[in-house]
Motif scaffolding. Structure first.
Motif, PDB file in Angstrom:
ATOM      1  N   ASN A 185       0.829  -1.206   0.000  1.00 43.25           N
ATOM      2  CA  ASN A 185       0.000   0.000   0.000  1.00 43.25           C
ATOM      3  C   ASN A 185       0.864   1.256   0.000  1.00 43.25           C
ATOM      4  OD1 ASN A 185      -2.515  -1.269  -0.059  1.00 43.25           O
ATOM      5  ND2 ASN A 185      -2.585  -1.487   2.161  1.00 43.25           N
ATOM      6  N   ILE A 186       1.931   1.244   0.784  1.00 40.46           N
ATOM      7  CA  ILE A 186       2.843   2.388   0.823  1.00 40.46           C
ATOM      8  C   ILE A 186       3.579   2.517  -0.506  1.00 40.46           C
ATOM      9  CG2 ILE A 186       4.922   3.314   1.914  1.00 40.46           C
ATOM     10  CD1 ILE A 186       3.992   2.065   4.528  1.00 40.46           C
ATOM     11  N   LEU A 187       3.965   1.389  -1.078  1.00 39.41           N
ATOM     12  CA  LEU A 187       4.689   1.409  -2.353  1.00 39.41           C
ATOM     13  C   LEU A 187       3.797   1.877  -3.496  1.00 39.41           C
ATOM     14  CD1 LEU A 187       6.603  -1.956  -1.874  1.00 39.41           C
ATOM     15  CD2 LEU A 187       7.645   0.313  -2.005  1.00 39.41           C
ATOM     16  N   ASP A 188       2.476   1.773  -3.310  1.00 38.33           N
ATOM     17  CA  ASP A 188       1.508   2.244  -4.294  1.00 38.33           C
ATOM     18  C   ASP A 188       1.675   1.553  -5.652  1.00 38.33           C
ATOM     19  OD1 ASP A 188      -0.702   3.652  -5.000  1.00 38.33           O
ATOM     20  OD2 ASP A 188       0.294   5.590  -5.253  1.00 38.33           O
ATOM     21  N   CYS A 189       1.852   0.223  -5.582  1.00 35.50           N
ATOM     22  CA  CYS A 189       1.904  -0.614  -6.784  1.00 35.50           C
ATOM     23  C   CYS A 189       0.820  -1.679  -6.623  1.00 35.50           C
ATOM     24  CB  CYS A 189       3.271  -1.259  -6.956  1.00 35.50           C
ATOM     25  SG  CYS A 189       4.642  -0.063  -7.053  1.00 35.50           S
ATOM     26  N   THR A 190       0.070  -1.943  -7.665  1.00 35.90           N
ATOM     27  CA  THR A 190      -1.107  -2.801  -7.515  1.00 35.90           C
ATOM     28  C   THR A 190      -0.785  -4.290  -7.462  1.00 35.90           C
ATOM     29  OG1 THR A 190      -1.482  -2.902  -9.908  1.00 35.90           O
ATOM     30  CG2 THR A 190      -2.560  -1.112  -8.680  1.00 35.90           C
ATOM     31  N   HIS A 191       0.351  -4.712  -8.054  1.00 34.72           N
ATOM     32  CA  HIS A 191       0.668  -6.137  -8.121  1.00 34.72           C
ATOM     33  C   HIS A 191       2.164  -6.353  -7.935  1.00 34.72           C
ATOM     34  CE1 HIS A 191      -3.186  -5.736 -10.167  1.00 34.72           C
ATOM     35  NE2 HIS A 191      -3.390  -7.026  -9.974  1.00 34.72           N
ATOM     36  N   TYR A 192       2.502  -7.582  -7.574  1.00 39.06           N
ATOM     37  CA  TYR A 192       3.924  -7.917  -7.470  1.00 39.06           C
ATOM     38  C   TYR A 192       4.145  -9.363  -7.891  1.00 39.06           C
ATOM     39  CZ  TYR A 192       4.984 -11.260  -3.689  1.00 39.06           C
ATOM     40  OH  TYR A 192       5.159 -12.404  -2.951  1.00 39.06           O
ATOM     41  N   THR A 193       5.367  -9.638  -8.291  1.00 41.82           N
ATOM     42  CA  THR A 193       5.799 -11.011  -8.510  1.00 41.82           C
ATOM     43  C   THR A 193       7.247 -11.101  -8.066  1.00 41.82           C
ATOM     44  OG1 THR A 193       5.827 -12.847 -10.097  1.00 41.82           O
ATOM     45  CG2 THR A 193       6.669 -10.718 -10.877  1.00 41.82           C
ATOM     46  N   SER A 194       7.780 -12.299  -7.986  1.00 41.05           N
ATOM     47  CA  SER A 194       9.183 -12.477  -7.589  1.00 41.05           C
ATOM     48  C   SER A 194       9.824 -13.536  -8.471  1.00 41.05           C
ATOM     49  CB  SER A 194       9.295 -12.869  -6.111  1.00 41.05           C
ATOM     50  OG  SER A 194       8.581 -14.061  -5.851  1.00 41.05           O
ATOM     51  N   VAL A 195      11.097 -13.332  -8.737  1.00 40.07           N
ATOM     52  CA  VAL A 195      11.849 -14.191  -9.648  1.00 40.07           C
ATOM     53  C   VAL A 195      13.178 -14.533  -8.981  1.00 40.07           C
ATOM     54  CG1 VAL A 195      12.777 -14.394 -11.985  1.00 40.07           C
ATOM     55  CG2 VAL A 195      10.827 -12.901 -11.561  1.00 40.07           C
ATOM     56  N   TYR A 196      13.630 -15.781  -9.165  1.00 39.93           N
ATOM     57  CA  TYR A 196      14.909 -16.178  -8.566  1.00 39.93           C
ATOM     58  C   TYR A 196      15.868 -16.715  -9.628  1.00 39.93           C
ATOM     59  CZ  TYR A 196      13.091 -21.009  -8.646  1.00 39.93           C
ATOM     60  OH  TYR A 196      12.580 -22.227  -9.032  1.00 39.93           O
ATOM     61  N   ASN A 197      17.110 -16.894  -9.202  1.00 36.48           N
ATOM     62  CA  ASN A 197      18.202 -17.267 -10.120  1.00 36.48           C
ATOM     63  C   ASN A 197      18.334 -16.237 -11.240  1.00 36.48           C
ATOM     64  OD1 ASN A 197      18.631 -19.522  -8.590  1.00 36.48           O
ATOM     65  ND2 ASN A 197      18.049 -21.014 -10.143  1.00 36.48           N
ATOM     66  N   VAL A 198      18.228 -14.959 -10.878  1.00 40.13           N
ATOM     67  CA  VAL A 198      18.197 -13.893 -11.888  1.00 40.13           C
ATOM     68  C   VAL A 198      19.540 -13.710 -12.592  1.00 40.13           C
ATOM     69  CG1 VAL A 198      16.347 -12.671 -10.695  1.00 40.13           C
ATOM     70  CG2 VAL A 198      18.723 -12.124 -10.148  1.00 40.13           C
ATOM     71  N   ASP A 199      20.632 -14.197 -11.983  1.00 43.80           N
ATOM     72  CA  ASP A 199      21.941 -14.046 -12.614  1.00 43.80           C
ATOM     73  C   ASP A 199      22.029 -14.795 -13.942  1.00 43.80           C
ATOM     74  OD1 ASP A 199      22.685 -12.550 -10.433  1.00 43.80           O
ATOM     75  OD2 ASP A 199      23.621 -14.226  -9.373  1.00 43.80           O
ATOM     76  N   SER A 200      21.150 -15.756 -14.130  1.00 49.79           N
ATOM     77  CA  SER A 200      21.184 -16.560 -15.361  1.00 49.79           C
ATOM     78  C   SER A 200      20.049 -16.193 -16.318  1.00 49.79           C
ATOM     79  CB  SER A 200      21.088 -18.049 -15.015  1.00 49.79           C
ATOM     80  OG  SER A 200      19.871 -18.329 -14.338  1.00 49.79           O
TER      81      SER A 200
END
Length: 260
Positions: A185-200
């Motif tokens: 709510n503070i960030l004021d973004c409606t959605h989020y996702t997360s991703v791992y092993n981003v170095d590749s």
């Protein structure tokens, strides 16, 4: 009732069976379905390391990581790399769009098993007044050359942002610390996702990203290796939380089972 009475014999057998069942179920379980449960983790109280007490729950079908914000299905545990991959059922992915959901960990969890450095949190459809686009814009970074436009145009679910705004709404690639200290709510973004092993993931499109949260843990050796080599199971006293080497259902040691 006599010693030769069939009902007495049946009763005796039942008592012996219940005692055996109690003994066998009091030891630490080493599997939850097809996932091995080794130190420092445990699904039985008094097993594993006290720092990870009550963090895992084993159901009939899945193993879950428990935090104040919910239960997250554990996909893998890599004991060599000391990592755990979990999935947030409430987050958005390329195939499903869901309202924002805060990922909250306890202070102990944030220290002992935080999200790994190669896990990126993606804040999507942010307003122009979002803190990460203004005063805290330094919290957003370049993620392997990927852009908001690529994310919104590649994924079926995220294309909705393009359609509704007739433009490319701002997004932010950031770390766990951002969502740790500021709610969605503070960030004021409606959605989020997360991703791992981003170095590749350089040059890899959003459709092929690994969606989830990779946690990394580290724990100093409190004597578990010595205990395990002696045939014991590493655990702790549930009252004092001091280290215990569980040698049997009735015998514990403070170091190893060599003399048991």
């Amino acid at each position: 009732m006599t010693f030769q009475d069939p009902s007495f014999i049946l009763f005796t057998i039942l008592i012996i069976f219940l005692q055996f069942l109690a003994a066998t179920t009091s030891l630490c379980r080493t599997f939850c379905n097809n996932i091995p449960i080794n130190y420092p983790f445990a699904i039985d109280d008094g097993c594993g390391a006290p720092q990870f007490r009550h963090m895992l729950n084993c159901s009939a079908t899945d193993l879950f990581f428990l935090t104040p914000s919910g239960s997250y299905k554990i996909q893998t545990i890599d004991y060599n790399k000391k990592t755990v991959v979990i999935f947030d059922p409430s987050m958005s992915t390329c195939s499903i769009l869901q309202p924002h959901h805060d990922f909250i960990m306890t202070e102990i969890q944030s220290v002992t098993i935080p999200p790994s450095p190669d896990t990126v949190f993606v804040l999507m459809n942010c307003s122009i007044d979002s803190p990460v686009l203004n005063h805290y814009r330094s919290l957003c970074f370049n993620f392997s050359g990927h852009s908001c436009d690529e994310l919104y145009s590649s994924c079926t679910s995220f294309k909705l942002f393009h359609i509704l705004s007739n433009a490319t709404p701002p997004c932010c690639f950031t770390t766990y610390d951002t969502v740790k200290f500021m709610s969605m709510n503070i960030l004021d973004c409606t959605h989020y996702t997360s991703v791992y092993n981003v170095d590749s993931l350089k040059g890899v499109g959003p459709l092929d990203w690994l969606y989830g949260i990779k946690l990394s843990y580290n724990l100093p050796d409190l004597g578990c290796e010595r205990c395990a080599k002696s045939g014991g199971t590493c655990g702790f006293d549930v009252e004092t939380q001091g280290f215990l080497c569980i040698c049997s259902t009735t015998t514990n040691a403070t170091r190893d089972c060599g003399n048991k």
